[in-house]
Design an enzyme around this catalytic site. Structure first.
Site, PDB file in Angstrom:
ATOM      1  N   ARG A  49      -1.636   8.341  -6.650  1.00 22.50           N
ATOM      2  CA  ARG A  49      -2.273   7.326  -6.915  1.00 22.50           C
ATOM      3  C   ARG A  49      -2.484   5.891  -7.903  1.00 22.50           C
ATOM      4  NH1 ARG A  49      -3.853  11.638  -4.574  1.00 22.50           N
ATOM      5  NH2 ARG A  49      -3.346  13.739  -5.772  1.00 22.50           N
ATOM      6  N   GLY A  50      -3.537   5.159  -6.846  1.00 23.56           N
ATOM      7  CA  GLY A  50      -3.109   3.579  -7.246  1.00 23.56           C
ATOM      8  C   GLY A  50      -3.143   2.787  -5.907  1.00 23.56           C
ATOM      9  N   CYS A  51      -2.161   3.385  -4.668  1.00 25.42           N
ATOM     10  CA  CYS A  51      -1.189   2.840  -3.679  1.00 25.42           C
ATOM     11  C   CYS A  51      -2.899   2.292  -2.516  1.00 25.42           C
ATOM     12  CB  CYS A  51      -0.754   3.272  -2.906  1.00 25.42           C
ATOM     13  SG  CYS A  51       1.467   3.446  -4.222  1.00 25.42           S
ATOM     14  N   GLN A  52      -3.309   1.362  -1.887  1.00 26.17           N
ATOM     15  CA  GLN A  52      -3.901   1.302  -1.145  1.00 26.17           C
ATOM     16  C   GLN A  52      -3.229   2.597   0.373  1.00 26.17           C
ATOM     17  OE1 GLN A  52      -3.295  -2.630   0.507  1.00 26.17           O
ATOM     18  NE2 GLN A  52      -5.184  -2.777   1.833  1.00 26.17           N
ATOM     19  N   ALA A  53      -2.334   2.176   0.509  1.00 26.54           N
ATOM     20  CA  ALA A  53      -1.522   2.962   1.289  1.00 26.54           C
ATOM     21  C   ALA A  53      -1.379   4.178   0.687  1.00 26.54           C
ATOM     22  CB  ALA A  53      -0.365   1.901   1.939  1.00 26.54           C
TER      23      ALA A  53
END
Length: 145
Positions: A49-53
């Site tokens: 969680r928290g990644c753009q990809a």
């Protein structure tokens, strides 16, 4: 090879490149060197969680060493994951928990990544540490009994 030596080697490798375009290509190549993750592991449970990809991370332990597998749907993000795997794979979890993240700053990534990518690599690091802490607590409980 110790975690400290791995970080130093990555810093030396980065120092060989003159431009950030070359450094990005190196990071992308690190991602390309990762084997593709089997689709059965590309599930929400393994999603960072928290990644753009989308980034999937699997951590397991054998003989008190961390084994990391992962994948991403974006080439630079997969490269950043490859960088972390090159540094932390097959290391002692206690060594990982006690290490600092200053190597990212020394690489200059904090100045050259977008905020979302910087957040993503930090979330990957937090997840790796989380699994190591969880493993160490589990091992400590085993020793008590």
């Amino acid at each position: 090879m110790s975690l400290k030596t791995r970080k130093e080697n990555i810093l030396l490798d980065f120092g060989l490149f003159k431009s950030w375009e070359e450094k990005y290509e190196y990071i992308i190549d690190m991602g390309r060197s990762l084997p593709n993750l089997n689709t059965k592991y590309k599930v929400d449970k393994n999603l960072i969680r928290g990644c753009q990809a989308k980034v999937w991370l699997l951590c397991s332990f054998k003989k008190n060493k961390l084994y990391i597998q992962g994948d991403s749907d974006a080439i630079i993000t997969k490269g950043l994951l490859g960088l972390l795997i090159a540094i932390f794979d097959k290391c002692n979890p206690k060594e990982i928990v006690n290490s600092d993240d200053s190597f990212l700053e020394k690489l200059g990534l904090n100045k050259h990544l977008s905020i979302t990518r910087a957040n993503g690599i930090n979330e990957m690091l937090k997840t790796i540490r989380y699994y190591c802490i969880k493993h160490l607590k589990k091992e400590k409980m085993k020793k008590k009994f």
